[in-house]
Scaffold this motif. Structure first.
Motif, PDB file in Angstrom:
ATOM      1  N   LEU A 166      -4.268   4.557 -10.069  1.00 57.19           N
ATOM      2  CA  LEU A 166      -4.317   4.410  -8.811  1.00 57.19           C
ATOM      3  C   LEU A 166      -3.012   4.180  -8.279  1.00 57.19           C
ATOM      4  N   PHE A 167      -1.971   3.879  -7.605  1.00 59.14           N
ATOM      5  CA  PHE A 167      -1.099   3.805  -7.131  1.00 59.14           C
ATOM      6  C   PHE A 167      -0.610   4.740  -7.643  1.00 59.14           C
ATOM      7  N   ALA A 168       0.438   5.192  -8.090  1.00 57.45           N
ATOM      8  CA  ALA A 168       0.643   6.119  -8.510  1.00 57.45           C
ATOM      9  C   ALA A 168       0.133   7.780  -8.123  1.00 57.45           C
ATOM     10  N   ARG A 169      -1.326   7.901  -7.918  1.00 58.34           N
ATOM     11  CA  ARG A 169      -1.571   9.251  -7.771  1.00 58.34           C
ATOM     12  C   ARG A 169      -1.869   8.816  -5.570  1.00 58.34           C
ATOM     13  N   HIS A 170      -1.786   7.711  -5.366  1.00 57.46           N
ATOM     14  CA  HIS A 170      -1.701   7.139  -3.631  1.00 57.46           C
ATOM     15  C   HIS A 170      -0.005   6.457  -3.301  1.00 57.46           C
TER      16      HIS A 170
ATOM     17  N   ALA B 228      -9.832  -1.560 -10.777  1.00 54.16           N
ATOM     18  CA  ALA B 228      -8.284  -1.254 -10.259  1.00 54.16           C
ATOM     19  C   ALA B 228      -8.575  -0.759  -7.929  1.00 54.16           C
ATOM     20  N   ASP B 229      -9.788  -0.266  -7.868  1.00 52.16           N
ATOM     21  CA  ASP B 229     -10.360  -0.250  -6.797  1.00 52.16           C
ATOM     22  C   ASP B 229     -10.206  -1.763  -5.689  1.00 52.16           C
ATOM     23  N   VAL B 230     -10.793  -2.028  -6.829  1.00 59.18           N
ATOM     24  CA  VAL B 230     -10.297  -3.621  -5.869  1.00 59.18           C
ATOM     25  C   VAL B 230      -9.287  -4.444  -5.488  1.00 59.18           C
TER      26      VAL B 230
ATOM     27  N   TYR C 292      -6.333  -2.073  -5.295  1.00 59.60           N
ATOM     28  CA  TYR C 292      -5.548  -1.409  -3.961  1.00 59.60           C
ATOM     29  C   TYR C 292      -5.910  -1.381  -3.307  1.00 59.60           C
ATOM     30  N   ALA C 293      -7.278  -2.369  -2.829  1.00 58.45           N
ATOM     31  CA  ALA C 293      -7.683  -2.689  -1.252  1.00 58.45           C
ATOM     32  C   ALA C 293      -7.112  -3.995  -1.080  1.00 58.45           C
ATOM     33  N   ALA C 294      -7.147  -4.932  -1.745  1.00 55.94           N
ATOM     34  CA  ALA C 294      -6.824  -5.815  -1.397  1.00 55.94           C
ATOM     35  C   ALA C 294      -5.152  -6.310  -1.709  1.00 55.94           C
ATOM     36  N   ALA C 295      -4.198  -5.317  -2.246  1.00 55.78           N
ATOM     37  CA  ALA C 295      -2.869  -4.882  -2.137  1.00 55.78           C
ATOM     38  C   ALA C 295      -2.817  -4.417  -0.099  1.00 55.78           C
ATOM     39  N   THR C 296      -3.804  -3.458  -0.271  1.00 54.77           N
ATOM     40  CA  THR C 296      -2.653  -2.527   0.775  1.00 54.77           C
ATOM     41  C   THR C 296      -4.279  -2.996   2.715  1.00 54.77           C
ATOM     42  N   ASP C 297      -5.059  -3.791   2.065  1.00 58.32           N
ATOM     43  CA  ASP C 297      -5.773  -4.312   3.467  1.00 58.32           C
ATOM     44  C   ASP C 297      -5.505  -4.684   4.710  1.00 58.32           C
ATOM     45  N   GLY C 298      -4.037  -5.271   4.555  1.00 64.75           N
ATOM     46  CA  GLY C 298      -3.979  -5.917   5.384  1.00 64.75           C
ATOM     47  C   GLY C 298      -4.750  -6.876   6.734  1.00 64.75           C
TER      48      GLY C 298
ATOM     49  N   TYR D 186     -11.260 -11.730  -3.355  1.00 64.85           N
ATOM     50  CA  TYR D 186     -11.758 -10.979  -3.816  1.00 64.85           C
ATOM     51  C   TYR D 186     -12.958 -10.709  -5.416  1.00 64.85           C
ATOM     52  N   ILE D 187     -14.035 -11.083  -5.350  1.00 65.67           N
ATOM     53  CA  ILE D 187     -14.711 -10.748  -6.184  1.00 65.67           C
ATOM     54  C   ILE D 187     -15.417  -9.577  -6.554  1.00 65.67           C
ATOM     55  N   ALA D 188     -14.458  -9.313  -7.998  1.00 62.19           N
ATOM     56  CA  ALA D 188     -14.781  -7.690  -8.100  1.00 62.19           C
ATOM     57  C   ALA D 188     -15.453  -7.182  -9.741  1.00 62.19           C
TER      58      ALA D 188
END
Ligand SMILES: NC(=O)c1ccc[n+]([C@@H]2O[C@H](COP(=O)([O-])OP(=O)(O)OC[C@H]3O[C@@H](n4cnc5c(N)ncnc54)[C@H](OP(=O)(O)O)[C@@H]3O)[C@@H](O)[C@H]2O)c1
Length: 273
Positions: free
Chosen positions: A21-25, A225-227, A229-235, A241-243
């Motif tokens: 996911l990170f690589a795709r972004h 992985a989506d959660v 990514y959101a946790a890492a990038t939502d600022g 984050y309960i996934a």
């Protein structure tokens, strides 16, 4: 300049899905694993694979330094490597207990300590610790796994305060059930559930049966992985984050029920009835 993420335990499951996911972004990804021969990222040019067994404390600073030198930065650390240990506490060997904590807890400490001087010097960064719904509530026959994940949850909450003045954010992603190798290849047991003479074997079989019945409610590794990514990038400064719908449902039920009632419900649901 693209951002760089360093991830532990990326051979399979949540770690592997998070690498992709990170690589795709467009991120530069340091994908670490015990056996780099297991890597399946040959199609992703912005991924580099590094050998890292998180129980080898001396290896963590080497891997962090190498990735930092290769990519020219470090923005996000994801402590994902971990496994489950199921069965009665009484039957666990010293080696099983030590390996469980060496991987799930001390491994996180070692990698985090290796990354902190870099993050603190640049006054920014995000650390995402993968815990579990089992870091906020417990099931029978998982005492040692819960000890590691509850420990990591408390560690992360305290570190959140400690690192905030340096612009470093700490995040906890707590998945419920996820369809990965967690419950098969990676799972360790303190007794053999096929051994009729083993202590607590009836309880263990009931718990394995209950986990099996919950498998249909499991999230995919990609959803977790989506959660992450959101946790890492939502600022944001959000810590937890309960996934997964199962984890969210269970923890909201726990929050709404008296503790005794909730525990009686959990006991019944793992009783084999
Ligand atoms: N699946 C679930 O239901 C679930 C639920 C809640 C939380 N989690 C957590 O999610 C994380 C990832 O698990 P997963 O579900 O993706 O399971 P998985 O497919 O079994 O992946 C676990 C990963 O951890 C790695 N690992 C184990 N010991 C290691 C060590 N000493 N050093 C480096 N890597 C090591 C494994 O590497 P090898 O290939 O070398 O064994 C593998 O890459 C774990 O922390 C787990 O506790 C999972």
């Amino acid at each position: 300049m693209p951002q760089t993420v360093f991830i532990t335990g990326t051979s399979t499951g949540i770690g592997a899905a998070t690498v992709r996911l990170f690589a795709r972004h467009g991120w530069q990804v340091a994908a670490t694993m015990r056996n780099p021969a297991d890597a399946k990222f040959g199609d992703l040019p912005n991924v580099r694979v590094y050998a890292l067994d998180v129980t080898d404390a001396a290896a963590a600073p080497r891997a962090i330094a190498q990735a930092h030198a290769d990519f020219g930065g470090l923005d996000v650390l994801i402590n994902n490597a971990g496994y489950g240990l199921v069965g009665p506490f009484e039957a666990a060997t010293d080696e099983q207990i030590q390996q469980q904590f060496a991987t799930n807890v001390f491994g996180v400490f070692a990698v985090t300590r290796a990354a902190l001087p870099l993050l603190r010097a640049q006054q920014s960064g995000v650390i995402v610790n993968i815990t579990s719904v089992g870091g906020r509530t417990a099931f029978p026959m998982n005492s040692l796994y819960h000890a590691t994940k509850f420990g990591l949850d408390g560690f992360s909450e305290s570190l959140w305060y400690e690192l905030a003045p340096f612009g470093i954010r700490v995040k906890v992603v707590a998945p419920g059930g996820v369809a990965t190798d967690f419950g098969t290849r990676s799972l360790q047991m303190t007794i053999d559930p096929a051994d009729d003479q083993a202590p607590y074997v009836g309880q263990v079989r009931n718990v394995l049966k209950a986990f099996g019945e919950r498998r249909g409610a499991a999230s995919t590794a990609e959803q977790i992985a989506d959660v992450i990514y959101a946790a890492a990038t939502d600022g944001t400064a959000q810590l937890r984050y309960i996934a997964g719908a199962d984890a969210q449902g269970l923890l909201s039920t726990k929050a709404q029920m008296p503790e005794g009632d909730f525990m009686a419900m959990i006991q019944k649901s793992f009783s084999g009835e």
